[in-house]
Design an enzyme around this catalytic site. Structure first.
Site, short mmCIF file in Angstrom:
data_model
loop_
_atom_site.label_atom_id
_atom_site.label_comp_id
_atom_site.label_asym_id
_atom_site.label_seq_id
_atom_site.Cartn_x
_atom_site.Cartn_y
_atom_site.Cartn_z
CG HIS A 112 -3.42 -0.72 -6.71
ND1 HIS A 112 -3.78 -0.05 -5.57
CD2 HIS A 112 -3.47 -2.04 -6.39
CE1 HIS A 112 -4.05 -0.92 -4.61
NE2 HIS A 112 -3.86 -2.14 -5.09
NE ARG B 193 -4.27 -1.36 0.20
CZ ARG B 193 -4.41 -2.37 -0.66
NH1 ARG B 193 -3.48 -2.63 -1.55
NH2 ARG B 193 -5.49 -3.14 -0.62
CD GLU C 223 -2.94 3.26 -5.17
OE1 GLU C 223 -4.01 2.69 -5.45
OE2 GLU C 223 -1.95 2.69 -4.74
#
Ligand code: NDP
Length: 321
Positions: free
Chosen positions: A281, A234, A263
């Site tokens: 991602h 993360r 993000e």
């Protein structure tokens, strides 16, 4: 399954998940982070389940507007954006999609590690630009053979990755809160000391408050000017401004990043750096793995409303069954 069971779809559900839930339940779709007051007034107390495909925080404010909500089935293994404690206080079970993505996420971490060590994007640019013909051979890169590799978070995915990293023949170290008795690799309680010994660190721990900025300037300096940082965990686990400084000053050698603090935003300094590989991602994003994740998200809701036993509750909610 009964169409009288009403499910709230939070975020845009992928078509396969949408159609499976639509076949089993009455599905309310809403793409906003918080449903409108009008929607909540009409449906809020009818919704008993939620399929969560959103990447925005899910907390008590929304749960309180859905007073009969009993289960949140979240797409993905990480659930750091869901306030699980608040859910439990309200009797709401939370499920996620572990294991089905282990292999592909580990493969992606390996891909990023190899691409970083061999500077693959620079090689590609060199070949395309015509510099090979003009200036001769490209610069030399680093080998992973015999390299000391550190995994931060030796869980389901980390263990899968560790097996794949054995092909390089070097030591594999790991850091977490606990030593694990059943693995052949060396446990390092001190993350900075581990980073000092490693040629690369691969991050595979959860996000959330407990791991926020665990990879700070000190860890990056310990990894060093030739060190590689691979983050498939993360964005929150890395101090991003410190990462940018470490790359700019040469304190850290290279970073390969699949996840970011804000993000889908990526700091311009990372986009401009030639010491970084960027990825949106995408570590679990294969057709096969995503299909398995979509199915598990649907199956958790179906199992819960069939016999009260969802397949993969998050660990904190297992005592609710
Ligand atoms: P697991 O829960 O199986 O493993 C997590 C590991 O992290 C455990 O080994 C745990 O070890 C360690 N850990 C937990 N908390 C801490 C802490 N505070 N400090 C240090 N170590 C800690 O999770 P998975 O392997 O299934 O997934 C790991 C993470 O990968 C997910 O939470 C998600 O954030 C990320 N992920 C990213 C994807 C992507 O697309 N980029 C896709 C899938 C997952 P211990 O208990 O000993 O501390």
């Amino acid at each position: 399954m009964s169409k009288t069971i009403e499910i709230y779809a939070r975020g845009v559900l992928p078509p396969r998940l949408d159609s499976r839930l639509d076949a089993a339940f009455t599905l309310h779709r809403d793409t906003g982070e918080m449903p409108s007051d009008a929607w909540l007034a009409e449906f809020g107390d009818r919704v008993v389940g939620m399929a969560n495909a959103s990447f925005s925080p899910l907390g008590a404010a929304l749960m309180d507007r859905l007073p009969n909500l009993r289960i949140i089935s979240s797409l993905g293994v990480g659930y750091d954006l869901i306030d699980v404690a608040a859910a439990k206080e309200r009797g709401i079970l939370v499920t996620h999609t572990p294991d089905v993505l282990n292999a592909d996420v580990a493969n992606y971490a390996l891909l990023l590690l190899l691409a970083a060590s061999r500077d693959l994007l620079a090689q590609d640019a060199y070949a395309r630009s015509g510099r090979w013909a003009r200036d001769g051979r490209a610069q030399l890169t680093r080998t992973l053979e015999g390299a000391t590799l550190g995994i931060v978070g030796l869980g389901r995915i980390g263990r899968t990755l560790a097996k794949k990293l054995e092909i390089f023949g070097g030591p594999i170290l790991y850091h977490g809160r606990h030593a694990q008795p059943d693995v052949p690799h060396e446990y390092c309680a001190d993350l900075v000391a581990m980073a000092r010994r490693c040629d690369a660190l691969i991050l595979l721990l959860p996000g959330g408050g407990a791991t926020d900025h665990i990879i700070n300037a000190e860890v990056m300096a310990a990894l060093g000017p030739d060190g590689i940082l691979v983050n498939v965990a993360r964005g929150s686990v890395v101090d991003e401004p410190a990462l940018i400084t470490a790359l700019e000053t040469g304190a850290l050698g290279f970073a390969a990043l699949d996840v970011f603090a804000e993000e889908p935003g990526i700091p311009q300094a990372l986009k401009d750096s030639d010491r970084v590989i960027l990825s949106p991602h995408a570590a679990s994003a294969t057709h096969q793995t995503r299909q398995a994740m979509f199915d598990l998200t649907a199956d958790n809701l179906i199992a819960y409303f069939t016999d009260g036993a969802p397949l993969t509750p998050v660990p904190e909610c297992r005592d609710m069954l």
